[in-house]
Every structure is written in structure tokens, then in C-alpha cells.
Write a protein that holds these residues in place. Structure first.
Motif, mmCIF file in Angstrom:
data_model
loop_
_atom_site.group_PDB
_atom_site.id
_atom_site.type_symbol
_atom_site.label_atom_id
_atom_site.label_comp_id
_atom_site.label_asym_id
_atom_site.label_seq_id
_atom_site.Cartn_x
_atom_site.Cartn_y
_atom_site.Cartn_z
ATOM 1 N N HIS A 177 2.713 -5.135 -38.475
ATOM 2 C CA HIS A 177 3.890 -4.876 -38.019
ATOM 3 C C HIS A 177 5.386 -5.479 -38.737
ATOM 4 C CE1 HIS A 177 0.928 -4.966 -34.214
ATOM 5 N NE2 HIS A 177 2.160 -4.164 -33.777
ATOM 6 N N ARG A 178 5.869 -4.253 -39.176
ATOM 7 C CA ARG A 178 7.047 -4.260 -40.427
ATOM 8 C C ARG A 178 8.008 -4.163 -39.576
ATOM 9 N NH1 ARG A 178 5.876 -6.745 -45.251
ATOM 10 N NH2 ARG A 178 7.530 -6.188 -45.761
ATOM 11 N N PHE A 179 8.891 -4.061 -39.608
ATOM 12 C CA PHE A 179 10.171 -3.377 -38.854
ATOM 13 C C PHE A 179 11.240 -2.904 -39.669
ATOM 14 C CE2 PHE A 179 8.041 -5.482 -34.860
ATOM 15 C CZ PHE A 179 7.436 -4.984 -34.704
ATOM 16 N N ASP A 180 12.104 -1.997 -40.236
ATOM 17 C CA ASP A 180 13.434 -1.994 -40.750
ATOM 18 C C ASP A 180 14.247 -1.865 -39.789
ATOM 19 O OD1 ASP A 180 11.776 0.131 -42.451
ATOM 20 O OD2 ASP A 180 11.747 1.199 -40.756
ATOM 21 N N TYR A 181 14.512 -1.752 -38.275
ATOM 22 C CA TYR A 181 15.442 -2.304 -38.388
ATOM 23 C C TYR A 181 15.148 -3.445 -36.846
ATOM 24 C CZ TYR A 181 18.511 0.951 -40.256
ATOM 25 O OH TYR A 181 19.393 1.753 -40.993
ATOM 26 N N ILE A 182 16.032 -4.754 -36.509
ATOM 27 C CA ILE A 182 15.631 -5.453 -35.521
ATOM 28 C C ILE A 182 16.988 -4.968 -34.298
ATOM 29 C CG2 ILE A 182 15.770 -7.628 -34.356
ATOM 30 C CD1 ILE A 182 13.956 -8.545 -36.713
ATOM 31 N N PRO A 192 18.255 -21.980 -22.132
ATOM 32 C CA PRO A 192 18.112 -22.763 -23.289
ATOM 33 C C PRO A 192 16.776 -23.057 -24.474
ATOM 34 C CG PRO A 192 16.948 -23.023 -21.080
ATOM 35 C CD PRO A 192 18.174 -22.076 -20.848
ATOM 36 N N TYR A 193 17.178 -21.121 -24.563
ATOM 37 C CA TYR A 193 16.305 -20.349 -25.589
ATOM 38 C C TYR A 193 16.863 -19.898 -27.052
ATOM 39 C CZ TYR A 193 14.021 -20.881 -21.187
ATOM 40 O OH TYR A 193 13.100 -21.587 -19.452
ATOM 41 N N LEU A 194 17.867 -20.022 -26.910
ATOM 42 C CA LEU A 194 18.944 -20.308 -27.974
ATOM 43 C C LEU A 194 17.710 -20.355 -29.451
ATOM 44 C CD1 LEU A 194 23.133 -21.222 -27.512
ATOM 45 C CD2 LEU A 194 21.634 -18.879 -27.808
ATOM 46 N N ASP A 195 17.388 -21.597 -29.562
ATOM 47 C CA ASP A 195 16.212 -21.917 -30.832
ATOM 48 C C ASP A 195 14.568 -20.806 -30.396
ATOM 49 O OD1 ASP A 195 18.081 -23.809 -31.254
ATOM 50 O OD2 ASP A 195 16.584 -25.693 -30.352
ATOM 51 N N GLU A 196 14.272 -20.640 -29.254
ATOM 52 C CA GLU A 196 13.365 -19.809 -30.060
ATOM 53 C C GLU A 196 13.869 -18.130 -29.995
ATOM 54 O OE1 GLU A 196 12.587 -23.357 -26.912
ATOM 55 O OE2 GLU A 196 13.909 -22.000 -27.177
ATOM 56 N N LEU A 197 14.820 -17.943 -29.880
ATOM 57 C CA LEU A 197 15.410 -16.402 -29.832
ATOM 58 C C LEU A 197 16.009 -16.403 -31.445
ATOM 59 C CD1 LEU A 197 16.818 -13.657 -29.378
ATOM 60 C CD2 LEU A 197 18.974 -14.945 -28.788
ATOM 61 N N MET A 198 16.543 -17.950 -31.820
ATOM 62 C CA MET A 198 16.131 -17.684 -33.291
ATOM 63 C C MET A 198 15.488 -17.571 -34.375
ATOM 64 S SD MET A 198 18.891 -18.103 -35.964
ATOM 65 C CE MET A 198 19.692 -19.080 -35.024
ATOM 66 N N ASP A 199 14.415 -18.189 -33.764
ATOM 67 C CA ASP A 199 12.974 -18.437 -34.546
ATOM 68 C C ASP A 199 12.452 -17.438 -33.910
ATOM 69 O OD1 ASP A 199 13.212 -21.158 -34.998
ATOM 70 O OD2 ASP A 199 12.097 -21.751 -33.576
ATOM 71 N N THR A 200 12.093 -16.452 -32.867
ATOM 72 C CA THR A 200 11.779 -14.757 -33.149
ATOM 73 C C THR A 200 12.535 -13.793 -34.091
ATOM 74 O OG1 THR A 200 11.434 -15.281 -30.479
ATOM 75 C CG2 THR A 200 11.580 -13.175 -31.586
ATOM 76 N N PHE A 201 13.946 -13.623 -33.958
ATOM 77 C CA PHE A 201 15.032 -13.152 -35.389
ATOM 78 C C PHE A 201 14.058 -13.480 -36.194
ATOM 79 C CE2 PHE A 201 18.882 -12.802 -32.435
ATOM 80 C CZ PHE A 201 18.478 -11.461 -32.531
ATOM 81 N N ASP A 202 13.547 -15.030 -36.686
ATOM 82 C CA ASP A 202 13.316 -15.381 -37.828
ATOM 83 C C ASP A 202 12.443 -14.372 -38.011
ATOM 84 O OD1 ASP A 202 13.518 -16.623 -40.594
ATOM 85 O OD2 ASP A 202 12.935 -18.347 -39.994
ATOM 86 N N TYR A 203 11.184 -14.838 -37.268
ATOM 87 C CA TYR A 203 9.532 -14.386 -38.023
ATOM 88 C C TYR A 203 9.821 -12.490 -37.666
ATOM 89 C CZ TYR A 203 4.915 -13.407 -36.969
ATOM 90 O OH TYR A 203 3.769 -12.562 -37.160
ATOM 91 N N LEU A 204 10.573 -12.055 -37.367
ATOM 92 C CA LEU A 204 10.138 -10.575 -37.190
ATOM 93 C C LEU A 204 11.324 -10.364 -38.370
ATOM 94 C CD1 LEU A 204 11.108 -9.818 -33.901
ATOM 95 C CD2 LEU A 204 8.731 -9.534 -34.400
#
Length: 266
Positions: A177-182, A192-204
Motif C-alpha cells: 500500500h503506497r499512496f501518492d496522496y493523503i 483526544p486522538y491527535l497523537d493517533e492521528l499524527m502517527d497515522t499521517f506519519d505511517y502512511l
């Protein structure tokens, strides 16, 4: 753009990567306090919406993008099933900047897709879209995506569950799974899920991935998310719309090698 169960609703409503080492700012609209530019751009964006002329058995909001009439069904009992103005901003940008941001045949993932407008428009522009949100939002999201893309798009969008920070690597392994755009619109708000959102951005976000993210500015601590975001990503401001309290950003990895660096290392 999903708001399911995370917070009270708010009170209102193919390009090469830059090689600069500092964040760049090539914004349009609201630049240096230019109220006239902001107002003109905001008007152009908001004019994409229309309301049905007659009240029918099903309520919907209308939009026009890519020369297509798009009908979006909202669900007032779920924040994630309501459409917020931030979703219209990346849609307008992508349609009017296809010379630099051509989505045709690109792999795209949308985070917090909500009612699906960004997914629909990206699909109409030729992208292969994976549309994600929380489980309780998926029914309405799938309905809107199917209703507005069936028979219109080269690729059928995939609607699937994604809970930020949970099993992301298992659901989207990097090898396949390689994405050109997020894409993301209004995913930062009082939850309260900003850290999880950041980690998701970072991983993808891989080396050649670009993030297009529309941010509605309200109050801290969500506004401070931008500062945290800059620690991991280069950030370029594409639109600044003070009248809508919205900015559109483009971002890419800070640890990304430039083409010249890769060639030198080889």
C-alpha cells in the motif's frame, strides 16, 4: 472530517517535491491580509454548493465539481456524517490545479472521509481512492460514494474502516500500500486522538507521498497540532482563507531524501 463521538460539534459551521529545507509558503487567498482575494476565493469555493429546489423524501446537499452534480446525504445524529466547509476547499483546489496536482491514476487515501465529498471529487478526477473513517460512519459514506461515482469514474473507490492509531500497519502494509496522496479535511478538532492521528499521517506518508490537508482553525489545543505537525513534515500553505477560518496545506516528510541526494548516495 469524521466527528463521531469525539467532541461536541463546533459552534459554526504530478508535481516534484520541493528541495528546500525550510517550510515554504506560496499561499493563495488572504495573503498578507488581502481581504479582497480571500473574499473572492472563498466565494468561488462556497458557490460550488447548491440546495435542492424542491423538498423530496430524502434530504441532501448539492455540489458541482468536475462538471458533475454531486448529491451528499448527511446524517445529523453523527458528526462524521455531516459535511463541513473544509471539505469543499481541497475539492476546489484539486479541480482548479490539475496542471500541477493531477490525480489521474494516482493512489489516494482519505482520512476521516465523513460524508465522502473529497473522495467523490478525487475519484471523478481519475484517482484510485481508498476512503476511510470510523465504523459507524461507513454506511452513509458508502452510500454517498456509490451514488456519486457509479458509472462516472475510471476506478471504483474503496470504502473501508480505519481507526487512527489502531492496526494501521496491518490494514495498510507498506509493501503493498503506497499512496501518492493523503487527503484530509477538518480532521483536527476537539478530540483526544491527535497523537493517533499524527502517527497515522506519519505511517502512511512515505518518501514520495504528498499530504493535502484542510485545517479549520478554532481553539487550542487543536491549533497547536500544526506546530507538532511541522516537527515531522515540511509544510506549505496553499490557501489562506481567514473569512472561513480555513487553511489548506501541502506537506511531505522531513526525512525525505531529494532526488539529487539519492543519486549521490547511489
Amino acid at each position: 472530517m469524521s466527528r463521531l463521538g469525539h467532541a461536541l460539534p463546533p459552534s459554526d459551521m504530478d508535481t516534484q517535491q520541493p528541495t528546500a529545507t525550510e517550510d515554504s509558503s506560496t499561499k493563495q487567498g488572504g495573503a498578507k491580509g488581502d481581504d479582497a482575494v480571500d473574499a473572492e476565493l472563498a466565494k468561488a469555493i462556497m458557490s460550488r454548493a447548491f440546495h435542492p429546489s424542491l423538498i423530496g423524501p430524502e434530504s441532501w446537499e448539492g455540489y458541482v465539481f468536475s462538471d458533475q452534480e454531486i448529491r451528499i446525504k448527511e446524517s445529523t445524529d453523527l458528526y462524521g456524517a455531516m459535511l463541513w466547509p473544509s471539505a469543499m476547499v481541497p475539492c476546489h483546489f484539486l479541480e482548479t490545479n490539475q496542471d500541477k496536482y493531477n490525480l489521474a491514476d494516482k493512489n489516494v487515501i482519505e482520512l476521516g472521509a465523513g460524508t465522502g465529498l473529497v473522495t467523490v471529487v478525487s475519484s471523478l478526477l481519475g484517482a484510485k481512492v481508498t476512503s476511510t473513517d470510523l465504523p459507524d460512519v461507513l454506511g452513509n459514506l458508502q452510500y454517498n460514494v456509490t451514488r456519486n461515482t457509479k458509472g462516472r469514474c475510471k476506478y471504483i473507490p474503496l470504502v473501508t474502516e480505519l481507526i487512527w492509531g489502531q492496526d494501521v500497519a496491518e490494514r495498510f502494509p507498506c509493501a503493498t500500500h503506497r499512496f501518492d496522496y493523503i487527503l484530509a479535511a477538518d480532521v483536527v478538532y476537539g478530540h483526544p486522538y491527535l497523537d493517533e492521528l499524527m502517527d497515522t499521517f506519519d505511517y502512511l506518508c512515505q518518501d514520495d507521498t504528498q499530504i493535502l490537508w484542510a485545517m479549520r482553525f478554532r481553539l487550542d489545543p487543536e491549533n497547536s497540532f500544526v506546530d507538532c505537525f511541522r516537527q515531522r513534515f515540511h509544510l506549505e500553505e496553499l490557501y489562506d482563507l481567514p473569512s472561513l477560518s480555513i487553511k489548506l496545506y501541502r506537506a511531505w516528510r522531513r526525512d525525505k531524501w531529494t532526488k539529487d541526494q539519492r543519486e549521490a548516495a547511489a
